[in-house]
Design an enzyme around this catalytic site. Structure first.
Site, short mmCIF file in Angstrom:
data_model
loop_
_atom_site.label_atom_id
_atom_site.label_comp_id
_atom_site.label_asym_id
_atom_site.label_seq_id
_atom_site.Cartn_x
_atom_site.Cartn_y
_atom_site.Cartn_z
N ARG A 106 -7.59 -22.53 0.91
CA ARG A 106 -6.95 -22.82 2.20
C ARG A 106 -7.78 -23.72 3.10
NH1 ARG A 106 -4.18 -16.84 3.28
NH2 ARG A 106 -2.23 -17.31 2.19
N ARG B 212 0.83 -1.20 0.00
CA ARG B 212 0.00 0.00 0.00
C ARG B 212 0.87 1.25 0.00
NH1 ARG B 212 -3.14 -3.85 2.38
NH2 ARG B 212 -5.43 -3.65 2.39
N ASN C 114 2.00 -13.96 -7.78
CA ASN C 114 0.77 -14.38 -7.09
C ASN C 114 0.44 -13.35 -6.01
OD1 ASN C 114 -1.46 -15.94 -6.54
ND2 ASN C 114 -0.35 -17.48 -5.34
N GLY D 29 32.09 -22.49 31.52
CA GLY D 29 33.15 -22.94 32.41
C GLY D 29 34.37 -22.08 32.31
N ASP E 290 -6.11 -14.14 7.65
CA ASP E 290 -4.77 -14.70 7.42
C ASP E 290 -4.21 -15.31 8.70
OD1 ASP E 290 -4.80 -14.04 4.76
OD2 ASP E 290 -3.66 -12.19 5.00
N LYS F 109 7.39 -15.50 -0.39
CA LYS F 109 6.33 -14.55 -0.75
C LYS F 109 6.23 -13.42 0.26
CE LYS F 109 1.33 -14.39 -1.60
NZ LYS F 109 1.37 -13.61 -2.85
N HIS G 201 2.61 -19.67 1.15
CA HIS G 201 3.55 -19.35 2.22
C HIS G 201 2.96 -19.63 3.60
CE1 HIS G 201 1.73 -15.07 2.63
NE2 HIS G 201 0.98 -15.73 1.79
N ARG G 202 1.69 -19.35 3.79
CA ARG G 202 1.10 -19.51 5.13
C ARG G 202 0.94 -20.98 5.50
NH1 ARG G 202 0.83 -14.65 6.76
NH2 ARG G 202 0.13 -12.94 5.40
N ASP H 37 6.41 -10.58 -3.09
CA ASP H 37 5.28 -9.69 -3.38
C ASP H 37 5.70 -8.24 -3.53
OD1 ASP H 37 3.76 -11.96 -3.21
OD2 ASP H 37 2.24 -11.09 -1.91
N GLU I 124 -4.13 -17.79 -1.89
CA GLU I 124 -3.08 -18.39 -2.70
C GLU I 124 -3.41 -19.82 -3.12
OE1 GLU I 124 -0.99 -14.98 -0.72
OE2 GLU I 124 -2.73 -16.25 -0.37
N SER J 169 -11.68 -7.95 0.63
CA SER J 169 -11.67 -6.52 0.94
C SER J 169 -10.69 -5.77 0.04
CB SER J 169 -11.28 -6.30 2.41
OG SER J 169 -9.94 -6.72 2.64
N SER K 18 38.44 -21.00 31.87
CA SER K 18 39.44 -21.23 30.84
C SER K 18 40.16 -22.55 31.07
CB SER K 18 40.45 -20.07 30.86
OG SER K 18 41.45 -20.26 29.89
N ALA K 19 40.41 -23.27 29.96
CA ALA K 19 41.16 -24.52 29.96
C ALA K 19 40.43 -25.66 30.65
CB ALA K 19 42.55 -24.33 30.57
N SER K 20 39.09 -25.54 30.79
CA SER K 20 38.34 -26.64 31.42
C SER K 20 38.00 -27.73 30.41
CB SER K 20 37.06 -26.10 32.04
OG SER K 20 36.25 -25.47 31.07
N THR L 171 36.55 -28.36 23.39
CA THR L 171 36.69 -29.69 22.79
C THR L 171 35.46 -30.55 23.07
OG1 THR L 171 39.09 -29.56 23.07
CG2 THR L 171 38.15 -31.74 22.69
#
Length: 653
Positions: free
Chosen positions: A347, A27, A92, A436, A316, A415, A389-390, A49, A344, A170, A438-440, A444
């Site tokens: 539905r 719009r 569409n 945790g 929708d 869409k 899409h819906r 769209d 679309e 509408s 450092s180095a725990s 890894t």
């Protein structure tokens, strides 16, 4: 992508920033095109769209300039389109072809409008009848009542009211309202039937007023546009978030526990679909709302409640309720939804067919559907989406009931919501947060756990180094907070196996350079960079799930993570491991720090982390402790997987 397989999910929580509304975007584009002056439109929806609308406007002489991300400058025509001929492909997009047809019919040119095969099955006859009443020359190029269309120059007369039906769509009334100011004369529209989807007309009237044209309304039966009004650019306008799109995430919060918050719509929205939240509240969902946000959570106790509702005002968003009905405590009926038949796809028929695949009992009528929940649902059903899409977005919610399924043709969401499944993953994919000191060994262990589960992996500790490296490569000064934050916000980092990639380039060793380490410390001190990286870390949450390691994963980044592990070890054990790592990397003995020095450094770092003013390092109350002091890597991985098996049994075989 031909299909997407969604795993069984049990929890949804988080925040989603909505894309722009399709209804408002198209719009605004048309009004800006017809207006006098230049209009800057920001937050425009990036979708199929809107692309269709933008291309059509260019072809009929409208100036379109990209000014930023989802931002455009539209140079208005100040009246009818200057381009007097054109073949326009409308895909569409109903929100594009219908108002454009009316505006083109009053522009004095020769135009052809067509679309995809489904568009040629979507009715437009009521609009064409209305235009012909005032002398417009609009002809069917195929089947009467449907696109494709051909428009010829014609003189229009507004001597009598335009009489138009409102019980199919509408959008026919919207198209006439938006186009009639081009005549410069007083125009009257009278409805010959009940008007459906009234909130969408409210959007139209609101936006027309913003561009300087007011409409007098007598209830919903008669609309008058006084002559002499013309559209004038309001300057800069922003597109609200998509309230229809919000419905999927709000329903996810109601089904999957929540809270899920959507940002971009709220109490101040001009879109009627925000009233979807009221329907969820009827089902027992807990709803909170602000001026620009809505939040939904599951009922405090028990299941969602059954409903019987007239949903004509939110056609929708109502589709989302049909899937939410699967998780209610009884049969749910959606009424007054005849417009579903001409969207679309049909539905009502499509929704009934796909719900039955899952095992739900479904009844349908001309303008209603009833969904009766089943005790259990079919697993791994293949859901067809009918290029709608819906349908794709609605059925993603089924996974939150612990039901794995396949969704065919998921790309149809382009869409209106191209990255829908990524955003769905950000609230629904399970996160295993491993924190945790450092180095725990957390990096890894986290990497191995991710490989075992087939989950994505986030090495959060590398992100600041990667940001520094990416900024330097882009020529951005490390003290340029705005510039570095922009780099961080879109950091193209991946963590496959034990490698670290930056825009596809293996930088595993490059980020360990001393220059990058120093740079990482600089950028980590910039608040905008920390904020950007927080959002970037959350973006790694994708289906089927994420294992994230760091020092504030469970407290700051993913506080809603269903599995939190605090991995630790004694300072002595961590120092020994770090020492062995240095030896393993071939560092000469005369350059290696002494074991005692490493131990002292770790203790000092632990003290700093524990004393942080924001998110100090500690075990969260809902995190499980794994002390790896006596464990090898395999044993530590097994211990974490045992926790995952207890907390998320559906993801560990």
């Amino acid at each position: 992508m031909e299909h997407i397989d969604l795993p069984a999910l049990t929890r949804a929580a988080g925040t989603v920033r909505l894309p722009g509304s399709k209804s408002i975007s198209n719009r605004m584009l048309l009004l800006a095109a017809l207006a006098q002056g230049e209009t800057e439109i920001r937050d425009l929806l990036d979708s199929d769209d809107t692309k269709v609308m933008l291309e059509a406007l260019k072809k009929v002489g409208v100036g379109v300039t990209v000014t930023g991300v989802n931002a455009y400058r539209i140079t208005g025509c100040g009246g009818p389109f200057p381009g007097k001929s054109g073949d326009l492909f409308m895909g569409n997009a109903g929100t594009a072809i219908r108002p454009l047809t009316a505006a083109l019919a009053l522009s004095g040119g020769h135009y052809r409008l067509s679309g995809v095969p489904r568009m040629h099955e979507r009715p437009i006859g009521d609009l064409v009848d209305g235009l012909r009443q005032i002398g417009a020359d609009v002809r069917y190029a195929g089947k009467d009542g449907f696109p494709p269309l051909e428009i010829f120059p014609a003189a229009v007369k507004l001597a009598a009211p335009i009489r138009v039906r409102g019980d199919v769509s509408s959008q026919f009334l919207t198209a006439l309202l938006m186009a009639l100011p081009l005549t410069g004369e007083t125009a009257v529209i009278e409805m010959t039937t009940e008007l459906i989807s009234k909130p969408y007309i409210e959007i139209t009237l609101n936006l027309m007023s913003r561009f300087g044209v007011t409409v007098e309304r007598e209830g919903w039966q008669r609309f008058t546009l006084r002559g002499g009004q013309r559209y004038v650019s309001p300057g800069v306008v922003h597109v609200e978030g998509d309230a229809s799109g919000a419905s999927y995430f709000l329903a996810a919060g109601a089904i999957g526990g929540g809270p899920v918050r959507v940002e971009g719509v709220g109490r101040g929205s001009i879109q009627g679909d925000v009233r979807f939240a009221e329907a969820l509240a009827v089902m027992g969902a807990r709803i909170e709302m602000g001026e620009n946000w809505i939040e939904a959570s599951a009922p405090a106790t028990g299941k969602l409640k059954a409903f019987d509702l007239d949903l004509n005002h939110i056609p929708d968003a109502a589709m989302t309720l049909a899937v939410a009905a699967l998780f209610a405590d009884g049969p749910c009926t959606l009424r007054n939804i005849a417009s579903w038949r001409v969207k679309e796809t049909d539905r009502i028929a499509a929704m009934a067919a796909e719900l039955r695949k899952l095992g739900a009992a479904v009844e349908e009528g001309a303008d209603w559907i009833t969904v009766a929940p089943a005790p259990t649902y079919s697993r791994n059903a293949a859901i067809d989406t009918y290029d709608d899409h819906r349908m794709a977005m609605c059925f993603s919610l089924v996974a939150l009931g612990g039901v794995p399924l396949r969704i065919n043709d998921p790309k149809c969401v382009a869409k209106t919501f191209p990255d829908y499944f990524d955003r769905f993953g950000r609230i629904a994919a399970p996160v295993i947060a491993i924190d945790g000191p450092s180095a725990s060994g957390k990096g890894t262990v986290a990497q191995r756990v991710a490989e075992t589960l087939g989950f994505h992996f986030l090495d959060s500790g590398a992100l600041y180094r990667l940001t520094a490296l990416a900024a330097l490569r882009a020529g951005v000064a490390l003290d340029d907070e705005t510039g570095v934050a922009a780099v961080a916000a879109t950091l193209p980092a991946e963590f496959p196996g034990d490698r670290i990639l930056l825009a596809g380039d293996d930088v595993t060793e490059a980020i360990r350079a001393e220059e990058i380490g120093v740079g990482a410390s600089k950028v980590a001190a910039l608040p905008a960079v920390r904020t950007a990286l927080l959002e970037r870390q959350r973006a790694y949450r994708r289906l089927p799930g994420l294992v994230a390691d760091g020092r504030d994963m469970g407290s700051v980044v993913f506080p809603e993570a269903p599995v939190k592990v605090f991995l630790t070890a004694s300072a002595e054990a961590r120092a020994e491991r770090r020492h062995k790592q240095l030896i393993g990397k071939g560092m000469p003995a005369n350059m290696r720090p002494l074991l005692q020095d490493i131990l002292q450094e770790l203790r000092e770092r632990d003290a700093r982390d524990a004393a942080r003013s924001v998110a100090p390092l500690k075990q969260e109350e809902d995190a499980e402790l794994v002390d790896t002091t006596p464990l090898g890597i395999d044993e530590a991985v097994a211990a974490v997987l045992d926790i995952v098996r207890r907390k998320l049994p559906q993801v560990v075989s």
